[in-house]
Design an enzyme around this catalytic site. Sequence first.
Site, mmCIF file in Angstrom:
data_model
loop_
_atom_site.group_PDB
_atom_site.id
_atom_site.type_symbol
_atom_site.label_atom_id
_atom_site.label_comp_id
_atom_site.label_asym_id
_atom_site.label_seq_id
_atom_site.Cartn_x
_atom_site.Cartn_y
_atom_site.Cartn_z
ATOM 1 N N ILE A 720 -5.495 17.001 -28.825
ATOM 2 C CA ILE A 720 -4.433 16.249 -28.141
ATOM 3 C C ILE A 720 -3.645 15.398 -29.118
ATOM 4 C CG2 ILE A 720 -3.942 14.527 -26.372
ATOM 5 C CD1 ILE A 720 -6.425 15.505 -24.889
ATOM 6 N N GLY A 723 -5.007 8.804 -33.836
ATOM 7 C CA GLY A 723 -4.482 7.480 -34.106
ATOM 8 C C GLY A 723 -5.494 6.661 -34.865
ATOM 9 N N LYS A 727 -9.718 10.733 -33.295
ATOM 10 C CA LYS A 727 -9.060 11.935 -32.824
ATOM 11 C C LYS A 727 -9.460 12.165 -31.373
ATOM 12 C CE LYS A 727 -9.000 14.196 -37.346
ATOM 13 N NZ LYS A 727 -9.408 15.380 -38.136
ATOM 14 N N VAL A 728 -8.550 12.734 -30.575
ATOM 15 C CA VAL A 728 -8.779 12.945 -29.152
ATOM 16 C C VAL A 728 -8.641 14.437 -28.871
ATOM 17 C CG1 VAL A 728 -8.092 12.329 -26.807
ATOM 18 C CG2 VAL A 728 -7.857 10.649 -28.656
ATOM 19 N N LYS A 742 -12.989 11.322 -27.240
ATOM 20 C CA LYS A 742 -12.466 10.547 -28.360
ATOM 21 C C LYS A 742 -13.544 10.449 -29.432
ATOM 22 C CE LYS A 742 -10.212 6.151 -29.433
ATOM 23 N NZ LYS A 742 -9.764 4.847 -28.900
ATOM 24 N N ASP A 838 -1.909 -5.317 -26.839
ATOM 25 C CA ASP A 838 -1.200 -4.198 -27.491
ATOM 26 C C ASP A 838 -0.589 -3.291 -26.431
ATOM 27 O OD1 ASP A 838 -0.215 -2.535 -29.437
ATOM 28 O OD2 ASP A 838 -2.107 -1.494 -29.793
#
EC number: 2.7.11.1
Length: 983
Positions: A720, A723, A727-728, A742, A838
């Site tokens: 997907i 970040g 990783k996802v 995740k 955030d």
Amino acid sequence: MDTHQSFNENQHPNFNSGNHGGINMNRFQRFSKPTISPIQQQQQPQPQQPSSIIQRQSIIMTQPQPQPQPQMIPIFREPNEWYKLIDMEMNKFNNESRPSPEYIKYLTQLFQQALDSLEHKNTPEFYLFLLNRATFQSKIGENEDAKGTLKYMKVLKMESFEVFVLLSEIESKSFRFSKARSIINRGIQKIPSRSKEFEGFLMVIDIQEDEFSRNGCIISNNNNISFNNGDVNNNSIIMNENDQPMVINLNPQQQQQQQQQPYEISSSSSLMSTPASSRHLSNRSSIVPTPNSSTKLSESIKTIGLRSVQPRRVIHKQTTTNFNTTTTTIPENSYDDDADQPMDHDGNNNNNFRIHSNNNNNSSANSSYNKSENDEDDQDEEDEEEEDEDEDDDEEDEEEYEDNNNNNNNNNNNNNNNNNNNNNNNNNNYFKYNRQQYILNNDSDTSTNPNSPASSNSSVNDIINSISITDDSKLDYENNVKLQQQQQQQQQQQQQQQQQQQQQQQQQYIQQQQQQQPKIHPQRFSLQNNTPTTTTTTTAATNVQNPSSSSSYISPPLSSQSSELQHQRRHSIQAQRANKPPVIPPPSKLHQNNLQQQQQQQQQQQQQQQQQQQQQLLLQQQALLQQQQQQQILLQQQQQQQQQQQQQQQQQKQQEQQLKKTNMQPPPPKQPQPQTQTQQQQKNINNSEIVDKEKSFEVAKSWSEVAMVNGKPYLRIEFIGKGGSGKVYKVLSGDLKIYALKYVCLSDPNEIEAQLNEIEMLKRLRKQVNIIQLIDYEVNMAKNYILLVLEFGEIDLSKLLQRLQTPNGTNVNFIRIYWQQMLQAVHTIHEEKIIHGDLKPANFVSVQGSLKLIDFGIAKAIQSDDTTNIVRESQIGTINYISPEALIDTSQGGPKQCMKLGRASDIWSLGCILYEMAFGYPPFKSFSNIISKYQAIINPHHKIEFPVHPNENLLKVLKLCLIRNPHERPTIPTLLNHDFLKI
């Protein structure tokens, strides 16, 4: 000793003249020039060469043994000094019309020294230096060296607009137009922003190729001419053709003949009508004579490496026939606008041309004429067009004049007049007066035509003098025209009176005929010019009755008369034609049918167009209706989901209140009820479904990777995103449900703390509907990774806004729905005394149509004073959506930054997201530099711009959320009760 080797031994160790940055510079040059110091240049003797020899800088003089060059002491300058010196010298070189050979040699050595001393890097200064060098080489004729310099610029990745243009100009000089065009096309691909200017150069190349195909050379390009190094008095010219020089040497006899006589050219040459050709002709006096007087012009043309096409320097043409010889000559100063016009032997002005004709003793005089056209004089072209129109009018007037004479039965006079006109036309050949005077020298007697009365009374010279009008007699001619007009008016009045008398006589005669013969055949009368033509007695009678009228109106001019009578006749005929009413013939049946068919076709086309337009409108309306229906369905679904969520929240609250009332006493356990047959059947069905799912899951393991989380397998479907250090992946569980896995690598201590904090927050918010649900997790500190199994979101808000963005902005209804869901999600964490810290569009994901909040890595719990202290080594959050107080350090010089945040900080971030939803970009997007953006956010005097929006309530919400003072910002309940959310 080799010059380059001696120079390399003494030059600076940081530079290498032969190999700059691993690139051999010598392979880009056709030959290498020796480097000589100015002192040694003065000491060397200069060989004396004859001035008639033309030398070029680009010709390599091959010698059997190269002369050893003295060793040069290298000159070291700073790079800025080299650039300033080159710039100054190039300005001086461009201002000089004829630079001396010594100056060209000096500039060549200067460029070579600078090239050896400068560092070869892709810098603006070195780019300008190489561009100046290529321009200089192109101007002195060193096209191959210029191409080598430009190719070296390409190696250094200095491809610019000027490089492509200069390369194409060099190729067009060598008449390689296809290659020049391909270079410009390559430049358009490389630099599309300058495509319009490149297209202009393509047009110039097409024009040059057209000139080359027509004339054998490029006439409009004057940059191809360079001067000889010899004596200036010789005025020798070299014209670069195919990158090769051409020398034209004339012997003294030919040079003397050219000085005494004008140059002879063909009257059909296209060079006479172009300004560029006049400049070439004016420079013909600079052709160098050679001492050999016996050589011919063809032998004196020495070509050096010319190809099939040679430049047209001198055009010499002389035509001879059995009867006469005609040569058209042009004086040398005929192309100068300011020069005085040459005078003939009679003292008359000659504009550009003289015609000398030598006639033999033949029976008829043959006159030849030449017509000159000057493109620079627009008035001449207009005069010629008017004369052509006058000729056409003359032919029509003659035909009408013949018709009138036939109607009046003056055939004898008409024949004489036609003979006179034919003789005049044969003699003068329609000589035109176009600001030029034609002089015909008739040396022999002309024969006369016995049938023509004009041949015995006038000669060819008299006819020419009667037709041609000089510039000095224009005023007299205008006065004569005025007198002629007055006479014509009088004649017209007389003619009208005569016509009235004739009509009266005709009416009387017709009445007499009707009395004698009551029945008259209709073909005995003709309606041409309203005169009867049944018998000749009537016309004879009218001629007898009106002898003066017939003689004054019908009598043709004799050939002995001047051209004034012809002008009078012409104006009288034109006046008669102007007084006649236009005759409009009746439309025929075929014409009417064609018109009707055309009208029907036009009507059919219009009907078809109208039908097509109506169909398009219907299709557009249907598409709009479908979009509106889809939007309404989405709104209804979202409203239903919201209602369900609200009901669930109310039920949870009621249960909590009941638990408090009962003092946290759990409800009594339900007694097991006996199972019915239907319940047993459902259990059996569920068990069978579980078995089927397990089988399909086992089959899927063979073609996909498996991740184990606490002993449970998850099949990885696709990647997907990523970040930070995580990783996802999209995964499939054992019960065939889709989740998000995740994977986080624990390489950074801060990352470990953030992920553990997120796990705690998600466990705390596990029962909340607006928060992403944590399904399972595993922390493996031995292998330094964390696995989180989360609820799968189809798309985040950032990508969703990109899809929904239109030129008119995002739909207000969508903004209202998503804004309400965002407020509810943030209100949920605020009620749990958690600050997200955030908030941004990427942290809101859509799960089955509803927005949910994710990423609690930096979220913190609120303290007793409704704020929390966040300590980080760097800034937190995304700067486009971060609040001003989150950028202000309150640690007072501590080792780490400490920011004191509250619920109002999340309100500011929500306002930035709403700003982007409304206008398509965040409020501080205009600041590209992060430092300037940081200063604008914390600056209390900086005013945020709010563009015009059709919804005023939306602007009010934005202004409330983006108040710089956090204490003045509204709370979530206030925003939920705002008028913007009221439909």
